[in-house]
Scaffold this active site. Structure first.
Site, PDB file in Angstrom:
ATOM      1  N   ASP A 321       0.812  -1.178  -0.102  1.00  0.00           N
ATOM      2  CA  ASP A 321      -0.082   0.019  -0.149  1.00  0.00           C
ATOM      3  C   ASP A 321       1.034   1.272   0.046  1.00  0.00           C
ATOM      4  O   ASP A 321       2.008   1.116   0.402  1.00  0.00           O
ATOM      5  CB  ASP A 321      -0.759  -0.080   1.451  1.00  0.00           C
ATOM      6  CG  ASP A 321      -2.057   0.984   0.981  1.00  0.00           C
ATOM      7  OD1 ASP A 321      -2.235   1.656   0.257  1.00  0.00           O
ATOM      8  OD2 ASP A 321      -2.888   1.237   2.098  1.00  0.00           O
ATOM      9  N   ASP A 559      -2.602  -3.168   6.625  1.00  0.00           N
ATOM     10  CA  ASP A 559      -2.843  -2.731   8.001  1.00  0.00           C
ATOM     11  C   ASP A 559      -4.259  -2.326   8.496  1.00  0.00           C
ATOM     12  O   ASP A 559      -4.718  -1.956   9.264  1.00  0.00           O
ATOM     13  CB  ASP A 559      -2.056  -1.285   7.925  1.00  0.00           C
ATOM     14  CG  ASP A 559      -2.334  -0.462   7.200  1.00  0.00           C
ATOM     15  OD1 ASP A 559      -3.460  -0.209   6.399  1.00  0.00           O
ATOM     16  OD2 ASP A 559      -1.847   1.016   7.204  1.00  0.00           O
ATOM     17  N   ASP A 563      -7.926  -5.399   4.569  1.00  0.00           N
ATOM     18  CA  ASP A 563      -6.926  -6.229   3.694  1.00  0.00           C
ATOM     19  C   ASP A 563      -6.895  -7.552   4.043  1.00  0.00           C
ATOM     20  O   ASP A 563      -6.243  -8.329   3.621  1.00  0.00           O
ATOM     21  CB  ASP A 563      -5.608  -5.449   4.168  1.00  0.00           C
ATOM     22  CG  ASP A 563      -5.344  -4.021   3.817  1.00  0.00           C
ATOM     23  OD1 ASP A 563      -5.806  -3.730   2.672  1.00  0.00           O
ATOM     24  OD2 ASP A 563      -4.737  -3.150   4.653  1.00  0.00           O
TER      25      ASP A 563
END
Length: 816
Positions: A321, A559, A563
């Site tokens: 990310d 995180d 996800d």
């Protein structure tokens, strides 16, 4: 769904579930004692869901009661029955291996049990018109709960009164605050950032959204093994199938055909079976992985599953990310650019104007927090009205006595005038900035979509700073041939620019994930592009699946709760500890300091342990190949297996176990190549064949010349030791001081045990004939090993050549 009359204080829902009836109580009164009692008795409480993982008792049971432990138990009982207690020397290795497996699984279970996605221990609830402060697990369905700024939503709820702004970033990945009014749903796990409301709990306990994710995140993945462990399991299964019939055949042949005593038949059979089982290899792998786990823990890296370290070392695609991985979590104001309409001579200082604007705002989101940290200078102007930021209209506003100002997203603030300023704004977005427009408004902002004209006075450029260590980290992965895929919910142009600043190769190749509609679109995109913007949570999982279908070994960092599914599907999942506990629970590797620069260390540690285990495993496989082939040789030629279990243990200890342990802890940064089992088997095969040829010939010649079986047994042990030290010397290359010390120490150790503990390891003196045969075959082992190694290497190359070009070769022969 039907409701009763609106004027009733309590509206009753005509849906009965179990033995209770759902109600919608007046938000000022809440449930009465009878309704609470019925709900508690029927289990409609907000109890925390129990993880579906194994209990400690089940973990102990599963590690003790295994197929091979059963085999070893039977062998131990047979040896005890015949009084051969000295041949029980294999038991300590089995016990250690079992204990390590139990300890590691219990450790992982404790880590998972300590982590919960929901961190709302108390809640303010209205019951019988009275406000109470209760623990979250005491709440029941249809309770009226008061949520205020800073609270985490403890169960799925419906707003009954009031208005709040909620951050659902842990659930959706989007950091924008969402306004929730009467009738809107609140998702468990989200946070209230501003406002207050009374909400009715609609789904509690295991029914809530966050609990469903908790169950999935906490589920220990069964069957997801690394290639090394899969290879070991495959080897063990093959051996497990073969050893029982071979053991029975050897016993029957020895006892009924060779007329050996029952005791001798049992001892020789046990020796053959033990030699075939790679019990020490599992112990070596467990110890080496445990040491690696401890090493990484000292570097603030937690492994939920030790085996994940090998998977990460084999990864060739890494999905990351932008925020938190490439950039820092917090935002900062990089620059303020003056617009054409700003008049420096007639207007106050622009920074001071913005300082007056943000002074009266609540720092309830990362953007406003960054603004207040940067714009610290302000005048004494007092705002008449403050309009907080709304994710619906994408702006915030302040009304002063003489003028109104707004600050927000360019498209929403400028509206139809956006095209006039689009070129300049995109100059900044293309450089990775998030742009906010600050301007004067010719009306009075009221939190609804703007209708008047906004005159831009300045552009506030915000930035998530690229982590200092990011370029070096991504360069390392590029050098190692690991492709990077940047997956973000932000503007693809902005993400691309940020990726360029981080030094990610191919960062200029970006795509808006909103344009990817089908599986075919996604499959093509993941092979073509490096940067993916405007990604929704569901697509992350699709990207991982598409990459895996293309034969990639995929690692995923994350995180947020959004996800979790992608992390579960990835070959190796990595979480930042600063993120949601859901991501931490679902991941195999956790960076405790949320420092992505630790990743190369994890990869290097994985390479070290896998390459070294692979090198050491060939030592173990030599024994397994030899024992298997010699058992078949003994059965075919009707001879008694020439070794005892204690002799096998002696050879294993000094030519395999001890040196393998030291070799497994040596530095090794080589890229992992080939398949584990193939690499190990090809290295071990020459030595295994040499052992069989040497010992088989020794037994045949010994019987021909009338040498006693005990003498042959001792000579065979020493012969195996010589071949073992020869292959160990080769595996120790390139030789260094530590490896030379280990090699010499093992030679001395074996000789010492043979001299000072001969009875324990069944070492006896040899006759003159036996010594002569031993010397001849000892000299012959070196050239046999050397030429067998060359032969197998040549066969391997010919096989690879044939596999790469089979069609061409056949066509050439056909043409001739």
């Amino acid at each position: 769904m039907k409701f009763g009359k609106k004027e009733k204080e309590t509206q009753e829902e005509e849906v009965v579930r179990g033995e209770i009836q759902r109600v919608v109580p007046d938000y000022r009164v809440g449930l009465n004692p009878e309704q609470i009692r019925i709900r508690e008795e029927n289990g409609w409480t907000n109890d925390e869901v129990a993880p579906p993982g194994l209990t400690t008792k089940e973990i102990v049971h599963n590690n003790i009661f295994t197929y091979f432990n059963l085999i070893f138990l039977i062998l131990a009982i047979l040896l005890c029955l015949v009084g051969s207690f000295r041949n029980l020397t294999f038991l300590p290795v089995i016990i250690c291996n079992t204990l390590i497996g139990i300890i590691q699984e219990i450790r992982s279970k404790k880590v998972l049990d300590r982590l919960t996605m929901l961190n709302a221990p108390h809640a303010e609830v209205i019951r019988g018109g009275v406000s109470l402060n209760l623990e979250a697990d005491q709440l029941v369905v249809d309770d009226i709960v008061v949520f205020r700024a800073g609270n985490q939503i403890c169960a799925d709820a419906v707003v009954e009164a009031g208005e709040v702004q909620v951050n659902e970033s842990l659930l959706t990945g989007e950091s924008d605050e969402i306004t929730k009014k009467r009738g809107d749903c609140l998702m468990s796990g989200s946070f209230v950032v501003s406002g207050s409301c009374h909400a009715r709990l609609d789904k509690v306990g295991a029914d809530s959204y966050i609990s469903q994710l908790t169950l999935e995140a906490k589920a220990m993945q069964q069957g997801e093994q690394s290639e090394m462990i899969r290879s070991l399991d495959k080897l063990v299964k093959m051996v497990g199938i073969a050893l029982i019939p071979i053991g029975i055949i050897l016993f029957v042949q020895s006892y009924f055909y060779n007329h050996d005593s029952f005791r001798q038949s049992i001892i020789s059979m046990v020796a053959a079976v033990i030699g075939m089982i790679p019990e020490g290899l599992y112990l070596l792998a467990s110890v080496a992985l445990a040491v690696s786990a401890m090493r990484l823990a000292s570097k603030k890296v937690l492994l939920h599953d030790m085996k994940s370290i090998e998977t990460l070392a084999r990864v060739n695609v890494l999905c990351v990310d932008k925020t938190g991985t490439i950039t820092e979590d917090s935002m900062c104001v990089s620059e303020v650019v003056k617009a054409k309409a700003y008049d420096e001579e007639k207007m106050p200082d622009l920074n001071r104007m913005i300082g007056d604007f943000v002074k009266g705002m609540d720092a309830d989101n990362s953007t406003m927090h960054a603004m207040q940290e940067h714009f610290t200078e302000h005048s004494d102007k007092v705002p008449e009205k403050v309009i907080p930021f709304s994710s619906t209209v994408k702006y915030s506003g302040v009304i002063f006595k003489d003028q109104a100002y707004v600050l927000g997203a360019p498209e929403f603030v400028l509206r139809e005038d956006y095209t006039k300023y689009q070129g300049r704004i995109e100059q900044y977005t293309s450089r990775g900035f998030r742009v906010l427009v600050f301007g004067s408004y010719d009306g009075e902002p009221d939190g609804k979509p703007l209708t008047g004209t906004v005159t831009p006075l300045g552009y506030v450029l915000l930035l998530n700073k690229v982590r200092e260590e990011a370029p070096a980290t991504f360069k390392y992965f590029a050098d190692q041939g690991v492709a990077i895929k940047v997956i973000s919910g932000d503007n693809p142009i902005t993400v691309s620019e940020t990726a360029k600043q981080a030094g990610i190769e191919g960062a200029e190749n970006y795509v808006d994930a909103g344009t990817l509609k089908t599986e075919e679109d996604i499959a093509l995109a993941v092979s073509k592009y490096t940067v993916f913007g405007r990604v929704i949570p569901e697509q992350k999982r699709q990207f991982v699946q598409a990459l895996k279908k293309q034969g990639m070994t995929v690692a995923m960092t994350g995180d947020g709760v959004n996800d979790v599914l992608a992390l579960k599907d990835a070959d190796c999942s990595v979480a930042m500890a600063s993120g949601s506990d859901a991501a931490v629970q679902a991941s195999q590797v956790v960076l405790l300091e949320s420092d992505f620069s630790r990743m190369p260390e994890v990869v290097l540690e994985g390479r070290r342990v896998v390459n070294n285990i692979q090198r050491s495993a060939s030592l173990f496989l030599v024994k397994n190949i030899f024992s298997f082939l010699l058992a078949i040789f003994s059965a075919v030629f009707m001879i008694t297996y020439p070794l005892e279990p204690s002799q096998v243990s002696l050879i294993s200890m000094y030519t395999i176990g001890i040196p393998a342990f030291f070799l497994a802890l040596q530095p090794n940064r080589d890229i992992i190549k080939g398949h584990f089992l193939t690499n190990v088997f090809l290295k071990a095969l020459p030595a295994g064949l040499t052992d069989v040829l040497a010992v088989g010939a020794l037994v045949v010649f010994g019987q021909t010349f009338g040498v006693a079986s005990k003498d042959i047994s001792t000579a065979a042990t020493m012969l195996l030791a010589i071949v073992g030290f020869m292959i160990l010397y080769r595996i120790c290359q390139p030789m260094n001081a530590l490896r030379m010390i280990v090699w010499i120490g093992c030679v001395i150790g074996l000789l010492g045990c043979s001299i000072f503990l001969p009875q324990l390891f069944a070492i006896t003196g040899m006759s003159r004939k036996c010594i002569m045969l031993f010397v001849i075959f000892s000299i012959a082992t070196e050239p046999v090993l050397r030429y067998l190694t060359k032969l197998i290497e040549w066969l391997r190359k010919q096989y690879i050549k044939f596999i790469k070009n089979p069609i061409k070769e056949f066509k050439g022969k056909a043409a001739v």
